[in-house]
Design a protein around this motif. Structure first.
Motif: not given
Ligand code: ZN
Length: 222
Positions: A163-169, A202-204, A208-218
């Motif tokens: 969550y921290f990583i995603d907030l910064y991203r 990969d997003l970092i 890429d600062s957009a919203a992404h779904s956890e499902a993409e990790a699959d």
């Protein structure tokens, strides 16, 4: 099946009777999320039902009929009244940020931080990108306070770190996000957490600062 209906409720602060939308939607029963916890698919808009706002006195709470002495004091404060109608944010975002002021006053920093995250989603939806940036900054500060006070804000420390990583991203602070992600990858994790960290990395790297779904990790192609 999800149902939404209107229910009469009395405001805890002023006693005003109003109708509020109610439903059985919450973060707890969601299986598909964005990396920052936001429900995807049909429950994406459920966040708009998570906070109630009294039209008379401006009390904002997940349950408008309940509260404590703290709420009675804080609802009259200058900070609260300024936030309630701050033109820099959509109304529902202000409602969440006001709820966050109560939570912070009660030293419930994890709840205050989540209120700021929820406010950021409302800002995203309504094109308030600068305000979303501000909300995520508040969330980082409050999650940090939560850590300092041993308050959990996710199922595991590893998930908290994501969550921290995603907030910064999402704030385009890619250098900090990258540092946290690399540090996390040095440790041992479950496969699920590793997949999420690789997705973040990969997003970092793609800035890429957009919203992404956890499902993409699959998806093995991500
Ligand atoms: Zn009221």
């Amino acid at each position: 099946m999800t149902t939404v209906y209107l229910s009469d409720k009395l405001c805890f602060i002023c006693g005003e009777k109003s109708k509020y939308p109610m439903g059985n939607l919450s973060l707890g029963n969601v299986s598909v999320r964005d990396l920052d916890g936001r429900p995807t698919l049909i429950l994406r808009s459920s966040v708009y039902l998570w906070i109630q706002r009294c039209p008379l006195c401006g009390y904002c709470a997940p349950e408008i009929a309940e509260g404590t002495d703290t709420e009675k004091q804080v609802v009259k404060s200058e900070e609260y009244l300024k936030q309630l109608d701050d033109a820099a944010f959509p109304e529902t975002a202000n409602s969440f940020l006001c709820h966050g002021i109560f939570m912070r006053s009660r030293e419930q920093y994890a709840d205050a931080a989540w209120a700021a995250v929820f406010a950021s989603w409302i800002c995203d939806d309504n094109g308030y990108s600068e305000s979303a940036h501000t909300c995520r900054g508040k969330a980082i500060e409050l999650f940090t306070h939560a850590r300092e006070h041993s308050q959990k804000f996710a199922d595991s420390m590893q998930q908290e770190q994501i969550y921290f990583i995603d907030l910064y991203r999402r704030r385009s602070q890619f250098d900090i996000a990258s540092r946290l992600c690399d540090k996390a990858l040095e440790e041992e994790h479950t496969d699920r957490i590793l997949d999420l960290l690789y997705l973040e990395r990969d997003l970092i790297n793609n800035r890429d600062s957009a919203a992404h779904s956890e499902a993409e990790a699959d998806d093995p192609n991500v």
